[in-house]
Scaffold this active site. Structure first.
Site, PDB file in Angstrom:
ATOM      1  N   HIS A   1     -15.846  -7.330  -2.918  1.00 49.62           N
ATOM      2  CA  HIS A   1     -14.597  -6.720  -3.397  1.00 49.62           C
ATOM      3  C   HIS A   1     -13.421  -7.086  -2.486  1.00 49.62           C
ATOM      4  O   HIS A   1     -12.409  -6.384  -2.477  1.00 49.62           O
ATOM      5  CB  HIS A   1     -14.720  -5.196  -3.500  1.00 49.62           C
ATOM      6  CG  HIS A   1     -15.862  -4.725  -4.344  1.00 49.62           C
ATOM      7  ND1 HIS A   1     -15.792  -4.607  -5.717  1.00 49.62           N
ATOM      8  CD2 HIS A   1     -17.129  -4.379  -4.000  1.00 49.62           C
ATOM      9  CE1 HIS A   1     -16.961  -4.191  -6.180  1.00 49.62           C
ATOM     10  NE2 HIS A   1     -17.790  -4.052  -5.165  1.00 49.62           N
TER      11      HIS A   1
ATOM     12  N   SER B   1       6.679 -27.015   2.324  1.00 41.75           N
ATOM     13  CA  SER B   1       7.668 -26.260   1.536  1.00 41.75           C
ATOM     14  C   SER B   1       9.038 -26.902   1.694  1.00 41.75           C
ATOM     15  O   SER B   1       9.409 -27.342   2.785  1.00 41.75           O
ATOM     16  CB  SER B   1       7.712 -24.804   2.008  1.00 41.75           C
ATOM     17  OG  SER B   1       8.852 -24.134   1.500  1.00 41.75           O
TER      18      SER B   1
END
Length: 422
Positions: free
Chosen positions: A141, A262
């Site tokens: 999870h 970026s």
């Protein structure tokens, strides 16, 4: 598929030059068979083989007039070979050539993809053994669960791709059939021995019962397997993407010195290759549904499947080939950070040993239910106060009455979790 996500070898299988060459080879093989059966004059196949030339531009020009690609192809070939061209395609129907060709192309593509998987398996095996004892946290999870090793994580991928190879070989076998049975598949105008000859020539199996086409459940199975393989690629890519998160930084895609991450933020090193694989996997899986829809055609045939297959045949196989090779390169060059893995493993200050402690408490006379409650209470106390789980246990009166600190410490041995890695 666009060139950006295409490799030359796979792309070549689907170019028109190769397709028309396969069509010609099928027609010549059928002609040879008909000659042996004395259905057409001797020497036709040899002359066609010698004189025929593939002219893609000419075929397209004829097709613009007749609006039928196979007729355009046959007309183009006849222009080159002369009168012997009239004996080609005798008793056959378009689907005999198109379907057999499509299966040959899927077979050719599938064999390359099998080789891709073999190469990926080699890398996964090498990396799995290299990091066999590299301890990291296992997560369920997204939450810290118990220790595992990075090698075991990779070994899981290795086994999955072994299954994928087995599935793909089965799918290749499924579509390795040939149909030269004529209109509506009755052999009314062609001898079944022609089909057997062509099948043997191309190392295919005879389609047991075709209609006017080869049944499309075979192709649905093939494309479904491609979709499953794409899912496996995404599973690995997703794991890499998650492990490269700034908060985790356990694994990182190779970043070249001249590479830029970026346009706005010079510090960024993004997992763009793994993200790319996630997107490509979506394309391959999305092509499974139309392949399934192709199963149900009208009566003995229609051509609603044709436009689908002209798209998904090249797109799925070319994309999967590219994706497998990209994944191989990612795994070959990835940066792995064992120290960061160990650092992350310890951020819960020992909570990951809760199950071991619970099991050990039952050996000291506690019921499992009672042991669970004691461990849970101390785990929540340690987490809430940001203190060591071991220290919390040491201060628990129910525990320190029965268990020494030395025995408690023994329950926090990391090697307990890796004792069966071999």
């Amino acid at each position: 598929m666009i060139n950006r996500y295409s490799r030359k070898e796979l792309k070549k299988i689907w170019d028109e030059e190769n397709k028309f060459k396969i069509w010609l080879d099928i027609e010549i093989a059928a002609a040879y068979a008909m000659e042996k059966l004395k259905l057409i004059p001797k020497g036709v196949a040899t002359k066609v083989k010698k004189k025929a030339k593939i002219n893609v531009e000419r075929i397209h020009k004829i097709e613009n007039k007749v609006h039928h690609d196979l007729i355009a192809f046959l007309t183009s070939i006849t222009e080159k070979v002369g009168s012997e061209g009239k004996f080609l395609h005798k008793g056959m129907t378009s689907s005999d050539v198109l379907d057999t060709c499509f299966n040959i192309q899927l077979l050719q593509a599938g064999n390359i993809i099998v080789k891709d998987i073999d190469e990926l398996l080699k890398i996964l095996k090498i990396k799995s053994l290299k990091y066999k004892n590299t301890i990291c946290i296992g997560r369920s999870h997204g939450i810290h669960a118990e220790p595992t090793t990075f090698g075991l994580k990779l070994a899981s991928f290795y086994e999955e791709f072994k299954r994928n190879k087995k599935r793909l070989k089965s799918a290749i076998d499924e579509i390795s059939t040939c149909a030269i049975s004529g209109a509506v598949g009755t052999f009314a105008n062609i001898d079944p021995r022609v089909e057997s000859y062509v099948a043997k020539k191309f190392k295919l199996k005879v389609e047991p019962i075709s209609t006017q086409i080869i049944p499309r459940d075979r192709h649905a199975y093939y494309f479904s397997i491609l979709g499953i393989i794409a899912g496996s690629i995404e599973r690995v890519a997703t794991e890499i993407r998650n492990l490269q998160k700034t908060e985790l930084q356990e694994v990182e895609e190779f970043f070249d010195k001249k590479q830029k991450g970026s346009s706005a933020m010079p510090h960024k090193k993004n997992p763009i290759l793994s993200e790319n694989l996630t997107g490509l996997a979506r394309i391959i899986r999305s092509n499974v549904l139309p392949a399934l829809e192709n199963i149900s055609l009208w009566h003995e045939r229609d051509i609603s499947h044709s436009s689908v297959e002209r798209n998904i045949g090249p797109d799925s196989t070319i994309t999967l080939d590219f994706a497998l090779n990209r994944l191989k390169n990612i795994l070959s060059n990835m940066n792995v950070y064992p120290k960061k893995m160990l650092e992350n493993l310890n951020i819960t200050k020992g909570l990951i040993f809760s199950q071991r402690v619970m099991i050990e408490l039952t050996k000291y006379g506690f019921s499992r239910e009672k042991a669970y409650l004691i461990v849970q209470k101390n785990a929540q106390n340690a987490w809430g106060k940001n203190i060591s789980f071991l220290e919390s246990l040491k201060k628990d009166s129910l525990i320190n009455k029965k268990i020494s600190n030395k025995d408690l410490l023994r329950m926090f041995d990391i090697n307990y979790h890796t004792k069966r890695i071999n």
